[in-house]
Design a protein around this motif. Sequence first.
Motif, short mmCIF file in Angstrom:
data_model
loop_
_atom_site.label_atom_id
_atom_site.label_comp_id
_atom_site.label_asym_id
_atom_site.label_seq_id
_atom_site.Cartn_x
_atom_site.Cartn_y
_atom_site.Cartn_z
N LEU A 25 0.82 -1.20 0.00
CA LEU A 25 0.00 0.00 0.00
C LEU A 25 0.86 1.26 0.00
N ILE A 26 2.15 1.10 0.27
CA ILE A 26 3.09 2.22 0.21
C ILE A 26 3.97 2.12 -1.04
N SER A 27 4.46 0.91 -1.33
CA SER A 27 5.44 0.77 -2.42
C SER A 27 4.84 1.04 -3.80
N LEU A 28 3.63 0.55 -4.08
CA LEU A 28 3.03 0.81 -5.39
C LEU A 28 2.70 2.28 -5.60
N PRO A 29 2.05 2.96 -4.64
CA PRO A 29 1.85 4.40 -4.83
C PRO A 29 3.15 5.17 -4.97
N ALA A 30 4.24 4.67 -4.37
CA ALA A 30 5.53 5.37 -4.48
C ALA A 30 5.95 5.50 -5.93
N TYR A 31 5.82 4.42 -6.69
CA TYR A 31 6.18 4.47 -8.11
C TYR A 31 5.27 5.41 -8.89
N LEU A 32 4.00 5.42 -8.53
CA LEU A 32 3.05 6.29 -9.22
C LEU A 32 3.26 7.75 -8.87
N ILE A 33 3.60 8.02 -7.60
CA ILE A 33 3.91 9.39 -7.18
C ILE A 33 5.15 9.89 -7.91
N ALA A 34 6.09 8.95 -8.19
CA ALA A 34 7.32 9.31 -8.91
C ALA A 34 7.07 9.58 -10.38
N THR A 44 7.51 -2.82 -12.08
CA THR A 44 8.73 -2.53 -11.31
C THR A 44 8.51 -2.83 -9.83
N ASN A 45 7.31 -2.58 -9.34
CA ASN A 45 6.99 -2.90 -7.95
C ASN A 45 7.06 -4.41 -7.70
N LYS A 46 6.67 -5.20 -8.70
CA LYS A 46 6.77 -6.66 -8.56
C LYS A 46 8.22 -7.08 -8.34
N LEU A 47 9.15 -6.41 -9.01
CA LEU A 47 10.57 -6.74 -8.87
C LEU A 47 11.07 -6.40 -7.46
N SER A 48 10.82 -5.18 -7.02
CA SER A 48 11.33 -4.78 -5.70
C SER A 48 10.63 -5.51 -4.57
N ALA A 49 9.31 -5.68 -4.68
CA ALA A 49 8.57 -6.40 -3.64
C ALA A 49 8.94 -7.88 -3.62
N GLY A 50 9.16 -8.43 -4.82
CA GLY A 50 9.52 -9.85 -4.91
C GLY A 50 10.83 -10.17 -4.23
N TYR A 150 -3.06 -6.56 -9.73
CA TYR A 150 -2.97 -5.35 -8.90
C TYR A 150 -1.93 -5.52 -7.79
N GLY A 151 -2.28 -6.21 -6.68
CA GLY A 151 -1.27 -6.62 -5.72
C GLY A 151 -1.36 -6.21 -4.27
N PRO A 152 -1.50 -4.92 -3.93
CA PRO A 152 -1.43 -4.52 -2.52
C PRO A 152 -2.42 -5.26 -1.63
N GLY A 153 -1.94 -5.72 -0.48
CA GLY A 153 -2.79 -6.44 0.47
C GLY A 153 -2.85 -7.94 0.25
N ALA A 206 15.41 -0.34 -5.43
CA ALA A 206 14.30 -0.24 -4.47
C ALA A 206 14.15 -1.55 -3.70
N GLY A 207 14.42 -2.68 -4.38
CA GLY A 207 14.34 -3.98 -3.71
C GLY A 207 15.34 -4.09 -2.58
N LEU A 208 16.55 -3.57 -2.77
CA LEU A 208 17.56 -3.59 -1.70
C LEU A 208 17.10 -2.73 -0.51
N PHE A 209 16.50 -1.59 -0.81
CA PHE A 209 15.97 -0.74 0.25
C PHE A 209 14.83 -1.45 0.98
N SER A 210 14.00 -2.18 0.23
CA SER A 210 12.89 -2.93 0.82
C SER A 210 13.40 -4.02 1.77
N ILE A 211 14.44 -4.72 1.35
CA ILE A 211 15.02 -5.77 2.19
C ILE A 211 15.57 -5.17 3.49
N CYS A 212 16.26 -4.04 3.39
CA CYS A 212 16.78 -3.37 4.57
C CYS A 212 15.65 -2.94 5.51
N GLY A 213 14.57 -2.42 4.91
CA GLY A 213 13.41 -2.02 5.72
C GLY A 213 12.77 -3.21 6.42
N ASN A 214 12.65 -4.34 5.70
CA ASN A 214 12.10 -5.55 6.31
C ASN A 214 12.96 -6.01 7.48
#
Length: 250
Positions: A25-34, A44-50, A150-153, A206-214
């Motif tokens: 719910l945060i990562s997908l809007p991030a790409y759209l906001i960008a 691209t969100n599928k790659l980083s989230a995956g 779609y994906g989120p949730g 972004a995937g590396l940042f996601s892993i660090c956040g996790n």
Amino acid sequence: MEFLIVCPLAFLAGFVDAIAGGGGLISLPAYLIAGLPVHMAIGTNKLSAGMGTAVATWRFWRKGYIPVREAVFGVLLALAGAWIGARAALLIPDGVFRVIMLVVLPVTGAYVMFGRRMEREETESYASSLRTRALVAAVAFFIGIYDGLYGPGTGTFLMLLLTGLARLPLQKAAGVTKAINLTTNITALTVYLTSGTVLLLLGLTAGLFSICGNYLGARCFSKSGARVVKPVMIFVLVIFFIKTLYELLA
């Protein structure tokens, strides 16, 4: 500019996902906001989230939390569902997809943040293991379509259905959820890659940042964690909603 917007929010999404779930719910809007087009943002969100999901699934596998028999049925049907969902997503025009997301994303966010959570008392499992596996497969197929489209949730919906409908114990449900979610991510990502709608460098970074956040979120987990991250989710969703509405009206 895309990196400056997406990467911090991808880190935040990973942190939120580890504590309360719903990082998509945060990562997908991030790409759209960008400013990415919808299909490029989803791909691209599928790659980083995956990447984050793969690390989490590996940890579950190493600890023996993924029941193979139930997971195999779910993985096979999830693969088919995610492929159907991703192919369908590519057929929807960008402008139409933005209108759909303007409605679906806030509704999904509200349900994930404020909807019913798994009960502490587990429901008694079905006597027939075949019935359990059939229900796991059905859940995997339909949620796979949703995740490909779609994906989120997705993780939250899987946990709710696997514990409530298929009556899996919480630990097994969590393991099967990781296996199914990784399958849907990889399948959808493959479809988006072959269609040329994935920005590899941005997604990998972004995937590396996601892993660090996790990782940090898992270490900082607390019982009050879910209450802490809800305002963050709402803030990002409000920004996305305003930006998308402005673009549609303009």
